[in-house]
Design a protein around this motif. Structure first.
Motif, PDB file in Angstrom:
ATOM      1  N   GLY A 129       5.354  -2.694   1.019  1.00  0.00           N
ATOM      2  CA  GLY A 129       6.635  -3.258   0.593  1.00  0.00           C
ATOM      3  C   GLY A 129       6.449  -4.539  -0.192  1.00  0.00           C
ATOM      4  O   GLY A 129       7.152  -4.796  -1.174  1.00  0.00           O
ATOM      5  N   ALA A 130       5.485  -5.366   0.231  1.00  0.00           N
ATOM      6  CA  ALA A 130       5.195  -6.604  -0.495  1.00  0.00           C
ATOM      7  C   ALA A 130       4.691  -6.299  -1.898  1.00  0.00           C
ATOM      8  O   ALA A 130       5.107  -6.928  -2.874  1.00  0.00           O
ATOM      9  CB  ALA A 130       4.168  -7.439   0.272  1.00  0.00           C
ATOM     10  N   ALA A 131       3.805  -5.322  -2.007  1.00  0.00           N
ATOM     11  CA  ALA A 131       3.295  -4.942  -3.329  1.00  0.00           C
ATOM     12  C   ALA A 131       4.407  -4.349  -4.194  1.00  0.00           C
ATOM     13  O   ALA A 131       4.467  -4.606  -5.398  1.00  0.00           O
ATOM     14  CB  ALA A 131       2.152  -3.949  -3.183  1.00  0.00           C
ATOM     15  N   ALA A 132       5.291  -3.579  -3.574  1.00  0.00           N
ATOM     16  CA  ALA A 132       6.391  -2.982  -4.330  1.00  0.00           C
ATOM     17  C   ALA A 132       7.362  -4.047  -4.824  1.00  0.00           C
ATOM     18  O   ALA A 132       7.904  -3.934  -5.928  1.00  0.00           O
ATOM     19  CB  ALA A 132       7.124  -1.960  -3.467  1.00  0.00           C
ATOM     20  N   LEU A 133       7.583  -5.094  -4.034  1.00  0.00           N
ATOM     21  CA  LEU A 133       8.461  -6.163  -4.493  1.00  0.00           C
ATOM     22  C   LEU A 133       7.836  -6.950  -5.634  1.00  0.00           C
ATOM     23  O   LEU A 133       8.533  -7.390  -6.544  1.00  0.00           O
ATOM     24  CB  LEU A 133       8.800  -7.109  -3.337  1.00  0.00           C
ATOM     25  CG  LEU A 133       9.917  -6.641  -2.421  1.00  0.00           C
ATOM     26  CD1 LEU A 133      10.026  -7.549  -1.205  1.00  0.00           C
ATOM     27  CD2 LEU A 133      11.241  -6.590  -3.154  1.00  0.00           C
ATOM     28  N   LEU A 134       6.543  -7.143  -5.590  1.00  0.00           N
ATOM     29  CA  LEU A 134       5.889  -7.898  -6.652  1.00  0.00           C
ATOM     30  C   LEU A 134       5.812  -7.114  -7.953  1.00  0.00           C
ATOM     31  O   LEU A 134       6.145  -7.621  -9.016  1.00  0.00           O
ATOM     32  CB  LEU A 134       4.480  -8.316  -6.228  1.00  0.00           C
ATOM     33  CG  LEU A 134       4.386  -9.523  -5.324  1.00  0.00           C
ATOM     34  CD1 LEU A 134       2.940  -9.801  -4.979  1.00  0.00           C
ATOM     35  CD2 LEU A 134       5.018 -10.737  -5.953  1.00  0.00           C
ATOM     36  N   ARG A 135       5.349  -5.891  -7.881  1.00  0.00           N
ATOM     37  CA  ARG A 135       5.134  -5.113  -9.105  1.00  0.00           C
ATOM     38  C   ARG A 135       6.319  -4.235  -9.455  1.00  0.00           C
ATOM     39  O   ARG A 135       6.449  -3.814 -10.593  1.00  0.00           O
ATOM     40  CB  ARG A 135       3.896  -4.228  -8.939  1.00  0.00           C
ATOM     41  CG  ARG A 135       2.648  -5.061  -8.739  1.00  0.00           C
ATOM     42  CD  ARG A 135       1.411  -4.291  -8.917  1.00  0.00           C
ATOM     43  NE  ARG A 135       1.292  -3.895 -10.315  1.00  0.00           N
ATOM     44  CZ  ARG A 135       0.573  -2.878 -10.713  1.00  0.00           C
ATOM     45  NH1 ARG A 135      -0.080  -2.160  -9.840  1.00  0.00           N
ATOM     46  NH2 ARG A 135       0.476  -2.582 -11.990  1.00  0.00           N
ATOM     47  N   GLY A 136       7.150  -3.910  -8.482  1.00  0.00           N
ATOM     48  CA  GLY A 136       8.273  -3.018  -8.711  1.00  0.00           C
ATOM     49  C   GLY A 136       7.954  -1.627  -8.210  1.00  0.00           C
ATOM     50  O   GLY A 136       6.901  -1.079  -8.527  1.00  0.00           O
ATOM     51  N   PRO A 137       8.853  -1.041  -7.401  1.00  0.00           N
ATOM     52  CA  PRO A 137       8.578   0.290  -6.843  1.00  0.00           C
ATOM     53  C   PRO A 137       8.435   1.362  -7.918  1.00  0.00           C
ATOM     54  O   PRO A 137       7.601   2.254  -7.797  1.00  0.00           O
ATOM     55  CB  PRO A 137       9.781   0.578  -5.950  1.00  0.00           C
ATOM     56  CG  PRO A 137      10.604  -0.639  -5.931  1.00  0.00           C
ATOM     57  CD  PRO A 137      10.100  -1.603  -6.920  1.00  0.00           C
ATOM     58  N   ALA A 138       9.235   1.289  -8.965  1.00  0.00           N
ATOM     59  CA  ALA A 138       9.144   2.309 -10.018  1.00  0.00           C
ATOM     60  C   ALA A 138       7.786   2.245 -10.703  1.00  0.00           C
ATOM     61  O   ALA A 138       7.212   3.273 -11.051  1.00  0.00           O
ATOM     62  CB  ALA A 138      10.263   2.114 -11.031  1.00  0.00           C
ATOM     63  N   ARG A 139       7.265   1.038 -10.891  1.00  0.00           N
ATOM     64  CA  ARG A 139       5.959   0.884 -11.540  1.00  0.00           C
ATOM     65  C   ARG A 139       4.844   1.389 -10.634  1.00  0.00           C
ATOM     66  O   ARG A 139       3.871   1.981 -11.105  1.00  0.00           O
ATOM     67  CB  ARG A 139       5.742  -0.584 -11.881  1.00  0.00           C
ATOM     68  CG  ARG A 139       4.542  -0.852 -12.701  1.00  0.00           C
ATOM     69  CD  ARG A 139       4.518  -2.300 -13.136  1.00  0.00           C
ATOM     70  NE  ARG A 139       3.281  -2.615 -13.825  1.00  0.00           N
ATOM     71  CZ  ARG A 139       2.927  -3.813 -14.178  1.00  0.00           C
ATOM     72  NH1 ARG A 139       3.715  -4.829 -13.918  1.00  0.00           N
ATOM     73  NH2 ARG A 139       1.805  -4.021 -14.793  1.00  0.00           N
ATOM     74  N   LEU A 140       4.970   1.178  -9.316  1.00  0.00           N
ATOM     75  CA  LEU A 140       3.945   1.677  -8.387  1.00  0.00           C
ATOM     76  C   LEU A 140       3.954   3.192  -8.287  1.00  0.00           C
ATOM     77  O   LEU A 140       2.911   3.828  -8.137  1.00  0.00           O
ATOM     78  CB  LEU A 140       4.148   1.077  -7.001  1.00  0.00           C
ATOM     79  CG  LEU A 140       3.669  -0.344  -6.785  1.00  0.00           C
ATOM     80  CD1 LEU A 140       3.951  -0.788  -5.358  1.00  0.00           C
ATOM     81  CD2 LEU A 140       2.203  -0.485  -7.076  1.00  0.00           C
ATOM     82  N   LEU A 141       5.153   3.776  -8.349  1.00  0.00           N
ATOM     83  CA  LEU A 141       5.265   5.226  -8.175  1.00  0.00           C
ATOM     84  C   LEU A 141       5.205   5.990  -9.493  1.00  0.00           C
ATOM     85  O   LEU A 141       5.300   7.215  -9.493  1.00  0.00           O
ATOM     86  CB  LEU A 141       6.570   5.560  -7.451  1.00  0.00           C
ATOM     87  CG  LEU A 141       6.667   5.037  -6.022  1.00  0.00           C
ATOM     88  CD1 LEU A 141       8.043   5.318  -5.448  1.00  0.00           C
ATOM     89  CD2 LEU A 141       5.597   5.662  -5.146  1.00  0.00           C
ATOM     90  N   ARG A 142       5.048   5.276 -10.607  1.00  0.00           N
ATOM     91  CA  ARG A 142       5.034   5.932 -11.912  1.00  0.00           C
ATOM     92  C   ARG A 142       3.885   6.924 -12.040  1.00  0.00           C
ATOM     93  O   ARG A 142       4.062   8.052 -12.464  1.00  0.00           O
ATOM     94  CB  ARG A 142       4.937   4.885 -13.019  1.00  0.00           C
ATOM     95  CG  ARG A 142       5.175   5.442 -14.397  1.00  0.00           C
ATOM     96  CD  ARG A 142       5.211   4.353 -15.439  1.00  0.00           C
ATOM     97  NE  ARG A 142       6.270   3.403 -15.122  1.00  0.00           N
ATOM     98  CZ  ARG A 142       6.221   2.106 -15.404  1.00  0.00           C
ATOM     99  NH1 ARG A 142       5.173   1.608 -16.008  1.00  0.00           N
ATOM    100  NH2 ARG A 142       7.219   1.311 -15.093  1.00  0.00           N
TER     101      ARG A 142
END
Length: 179
Positions: A129-142
């Motif tokens: 969740g911390a990584a998703a907030l920093l980079r953005g969930p859409a960018r992580l799941l792209r």
């Protein structure tokens, strides 16, 4: 060889002018490539970073560059950088708390395997969740890789086995798959 001697002479003249110990104590003239500030910038932090340079070409000195500055995440609309940083920091603290509590359960791993796996999985979820907030969930799941999909499946399988099924064997299997 003459070029090397000229460069050494210019360097010594610049250092004497900067400290004020030279005969004239006048700043050195700018180099042929541009102004004095540009010459210092080429030899400064940006040059030392090389391939890891977070500053795109043409960024003015002193400008703040964030990894997510160029794009808005469609899942996190309305959140400022500082809100995302604060949320990420909170998630990191929660992850550290869960990992620390899981470490306390290690001596009793055979008796408390489900509690350990649950705390470890919740810590992993908070860290994600911390990584998703920093980079953005859409960018992580792209572009998820095969390994990340297997890890997420094992993570949610462990949580399901620990919370819904309350099965120690399946929880231990899911925790082993996470490792």
């Amino acid at each position: 060889m003459a070029d090397l001697g000229r460069q050494l002479h210019e360097y010594l003249a610049q250092s004497k002018a900067a400290t004020g110990t030279g005969p004239s104590a006048v700043p050195a003239p700018p180099t042929a490539g541009g102004s004095q500030e540009e010459a210092e910038d080429r030899g400064g932090l940006r040059a030392w970073l090389g391939a890891l340079n977070p500053f795109p070409p043409g960024t003015p000195p002193g400008a703040a560059v964030w990894p997510w500055a160029g794009e808005e995440d469609p899942w996190l609309l309305g959140l400022s950088r500082w809100q995302r940083l604060a949320g990420s920091g909170l998630c990191v603290l929660l992850a550290a708390l869960c990992f620390g509590l899981a470490a306390l359960c290690v001596p009793l791993l055979l008796l408390r395997a489900r509690k350990f796996a649950l705390l470890w999985s919740l810590g992993s979820l908070c860290a994600l969740g911390a990584a998703a907030l920093l980079r953005g969930p859409a960018r992580l799941l792209r572009e998820p890789g095969r390994g990340s999909l297997l890890y997420l499946g094992a993570l949610f399988g462990t949580l399901y086995a620990a919370l819904a099924l309350r099965s120690t064997a399946l929880t231990a299997l899911g925790a082993a798959a996470q490792l």
